[in-house]
Design a protein around this motif. Sequence first.
Motif, mmCIF file in Angstrom:
data_model
loop_
_atom_site.group_PDB
_atom_site.id
_atom_site.type_symbol
_atom_site.label_atom_id
_atom_site.label_comp_id
_atom_site.label_asym_id
_atom_site.label_seq_id
_atom_site.Cartn_x
_atom_site.Cartn_y
_atom_site.Cartn_z
ATOM 1 N N UNK A 444 0.834 -1.204 0.000
ATOM 2 C CA UNK A 444 0.000 0.000 0.000
ATOM 3 C C UNK A 444 0.865 1.249 0.000
ATOM 4 N N UNK A 445 1.903 1.239 0.782
ATOM 5 C CA UNK A 445 2.795 2.412 0.850
ATOM 6 C C UNK A 445 3.428 2.691 -0.505
ATOM 7 N N UNK A 446 3.921 1.660 -1.162
ATOM 8 C CA UNK A 446 4.558 1.849 -2.467
ATOM 9 C C UNK A 446 3.553 2.278 -3.531
ATOM 10 N N UNK A 447 2.359 1.708 -3.469
ATOM 11 C CA UNK A 447 1.345 2.095 -4.452
ATOM 12 C C UNK A 447 0.971 3.568 -4.289
ATOM 13 N N UNK A 448 0.710 3.980 -3.046
ATOM 14 C CA UNK A 448 0.327 5.371 -2.807
ATOM 15 C C UNK A 448 1.453 6.308 -3.211
ATOM 16 N N UNK A 449 2.673 5.912 -2.920
ATOM 17 C CA UNK A 449 3.809 6.784 -3.219
ATOM 18 C C UNK A 449 4.044 6.929 -4.711
ATOM 19 N N UNK A 450 3.804 5.891 -5.500
ATOM 20 C CA UNK A 450 4.125 5.909 -6.926
ATOM 21 C C UNK A 450 2.937 6.203 -7.829
ATOM 22 N N UNK A 451 1.728 5.833 -7.419
ATOM 23 C CA UNK A 451 0.610 5.885 -8.358
ATOM 24 C C UNK A 451 -0.579 6.718 -7.897
ATOM 25 N N UNK A 464 3.446 9.399 7.701
ATOM 26 C CA UNK A 464 2.973 8.476 8.736
ATOM 27 C C UNK A 464 3.721 7.154 8.670
ATOM 28 N N UNK A 465 3.985 6.673 7.453
ATOM 29 C CA UNK A 465 4.702 5.406 7.313
ATOM 30 C C UNK A 465 6.137 5.518 7.825
ATOM 31 N N UNK A 466 6.796 6.606 7.506
ATOM 32 C CA UNK A 466 8.166 6.800 7.986
ATOM 33 C C UNK A 466 8.222 6.908 9.504
ATOM 34 N N UNK A 467 7.162 7.403 10.081
ATOM 35 C CA UNK A 467 7.151 7.630 11.528
ATOM 36 C C UNK A 467 7.053 6.344 12.329
ATOM 37 N N UNK A 468 6.190 5.413 11.886
ATOM 38 C CA UNK A 468 5.931 4.273 12.782
ATOM 39 C C UNK A 468 5.665 2.959 12.066
ATOM 40 N N UNK A 469 5.857 2.880 10.767
ATOM 41 C CA UNK A 469 5.526 1.623 10.095
ATOM 42 C C UNK A 469 6.428 0.482 10.545
ATOM 43 N N UNK A 470 7.669 0.782 10.878
ATOM 44 C CA UNK A 470 8.593 -0.284 11.270
ATOM 45 C C UNK A 470 8.264 -0.862 12.639
#
Length: 812
Positions: A444-451, A464-470
């Motif tokens: 989902x993260x890659x799709x939103x970021x690219x498309x 949000x992903x960079x903050x806490x996805x890991x």
Amino acid sequence: MARRGGRATSRFSQRTCPGKVAESAVWLSLWLLLAPSAAEAGLYTASDQILLLSPGNVEAALINSTAAMVVEFYASWCGHCIAFSPVYKSLARDIKEWKPAVNLAAIDCAAEDNRKVCTNYRIRGYPTIKFFHAYSKADSAGLAFKDFSRDVRSLRHKIIDKLESHVEAWPPACPPLEPTSQAEIDIFFETNNVQHLALIFEDAKSYIGREVTLDLLQFENVAVRRVLNTEAGLVTKLGVTEFPSCYLYYPGGNFTRLPVNIEARTFYSYALQRLPGVVRSGRPPSFTTFFHINTTEEPWRPFNKSRVYMSDLESTLHYSLRVELAAQPVFKGEALRSLKKYISVLAKYFPGRPVVMNLLKSVNSWLQNETSGQISYEAFKDILENSAQIPNAALPEGVRWVGCQGSQPHFRRYPCGVWTLFHVLTVQANSTGGSDPLEVLSAMRNYVQNFFGCRPCAEHFENMAMESLMEVNSLSSAVLWLWSRHNRVNNRLAGALSEDPKFPKIQWPSPEMCSACHTVKENGEHRWNREQVLPFLLSYFSSSSILTDYLESESQILEKQKKKHVGQQLALLAQKPVERRIREALDSSKPPPSPQPTVQEEEEEEEEEEEGPQDEAVADEEEEDGGEAKPEPTPWSKAEVEAGRGWRLVHRKPSIVGMRMREQQEDIVDLDSFVNQHYRAKALRLAASSRVKQRSLQRQQEQEQEPRSAFELGMELDGGLGMVGLQPLEADPELDVGRQRKRLQKRELSGRFLDGELNHRGRWMSVLSIGFSKLDISLCVILYFLSSMCLLAMYLFFKNRLRLRRAKVALP
């Protein structure tokens, strides 16, 4: 008021304020090691609902502003600032509805450009929080929060205390926070035009009444007043026995208690915002007949708010795969990897119907087998449209929104479908026992970021992903992470222009959908009961709970796909004759390859070309034996076509030369066909010339045997030059009558051939082309050029001489 303040900020020009360069080596090294990302964007971004201050906007935000400002002065390298940043972000989300009266801001004092601003406001340590009253003066340094707790609740209470400490005229954007009395309530509806009045009964130390008052600040048709438990008249009149509690008061003294699950701030605010007629400022009022009125381009489809619809999921796939991905003509690099991961997750976890799953698996298999560095969307589309005709595989075309439909065509729909799709995928991965907890979320993260088409939305999601996805380490935590981030986005978009007034952005699930998901802490603060939220999400997005209403049947989908393919094939077949005609027209403009005839055929062809012209419909033929020429139609025979003569004529039919049966309406010359005919006629004249030479030798031998006669003017066409020549006459006119008759026929045919050529090509072109060789034309051109040069030289010479003569006359 926050929006007015934002516009006021834009009126100030940007100014660059140079900061101090001196910094210790230790601090510099810590800044480089601990916070490299902070150097790029600080600890906060625009998606955190925090105003980022800089030398260009600090004056507009803090001086003479209509809203009170709470500002955090921090250093991006400071460890305590980094630890406090999540609390400050939570505070911004918690008091988002207070923005007309209070706004939150932050400034990074570690940035060199901001150093002078922090110095002017007497900042000595980090983090420092200061409160600026509305309409603060230019010399105001703000009120510092001393010994503040790293807790949202305590910070919220401190902000209320600072608001109430305003000593000048009360800011119009801030609602009254002081307790009310029975005398005010008795005349309230006479001085206020509202539909609902909420009275919150509490003790003097409680902040619930003031917090709810600020929470409802952006809503119309409702007002909130705080009533202390010491106000005996109102307490007795309404029969209040519990504190806190909320009552709705109406004109005429009517009242009713507000039904909530828990007597707390969050439940009061949510219930009051959902009252009939209560809308955000500037929004149209709600109508109870809304669900029976067609307010969109499509007919309204009644649906159950507590269920997921397969029609929304398939509509999301259609728009994603056929519309959004089509924006990129070629996939390569990171985009290609993101596409493969996205399709792989869909083929693995999408709970679709058999026809849809067959297609997704086919597309995924094709993508995974592609080893080239790039893939065009056209190739991807061929597989997506099932051009290979894989049985029982199709994706429905078009969108048919049900649970994601909005009150207007620009509300909800595809964004709602994307969130629903990925919620379903995370739940399916948890239910089927996936191995990687980040598989769906990273896709989902890659799709939103690219498309994803909304680029600011993609940027916010990436933050949000960079903050806490890991932090996600299990499949269940992946489900909860996506749910919590969805609620964060709802909080940020609540009240925005993109919010559907009929479907407001709330913290989901609501107490009506899942009362057990909501609880409170010991201090009365709202808390999500994650032990109940997870089972609710697993049940709500389960494949067994998805409704299949409003769907087309699989047979209808396959029939539509079949008709589409048949239509495409017919269109291709219809294009082939057009392409063939174009190709034949192009071939006709080129000289056809000349076949190699035999000696006998060449002599026969030369004989016919010398004796008379050939036409496509009619040709005259000589009879040697009978001595008479009988004109009769001679169409091309199969032998002639195979020999080559007929081939040339057949392939010349599309040209203008070949269309001799049609009457020429206008005197229009086709240059291409004219050139072809010119060179063809020239070749015929050369061939005839060689034949005439042979005939001349034959006549010379015959004349040596017979008595020679005088010459007379002959009108035969000279094949080599095309001019009139002299031919010998027979000594005895009655010696050979048949030969004379034959010669007369030749003359007539030659004249007819010449007239036909002149009429077809234009007489002026014939006059220019007959009788002149290439050498003659070249000499004419050269002589014309030399004469022009001589005339030009003479003109320049005499002009120069005349100028010199005039100059001498002018001298004294």
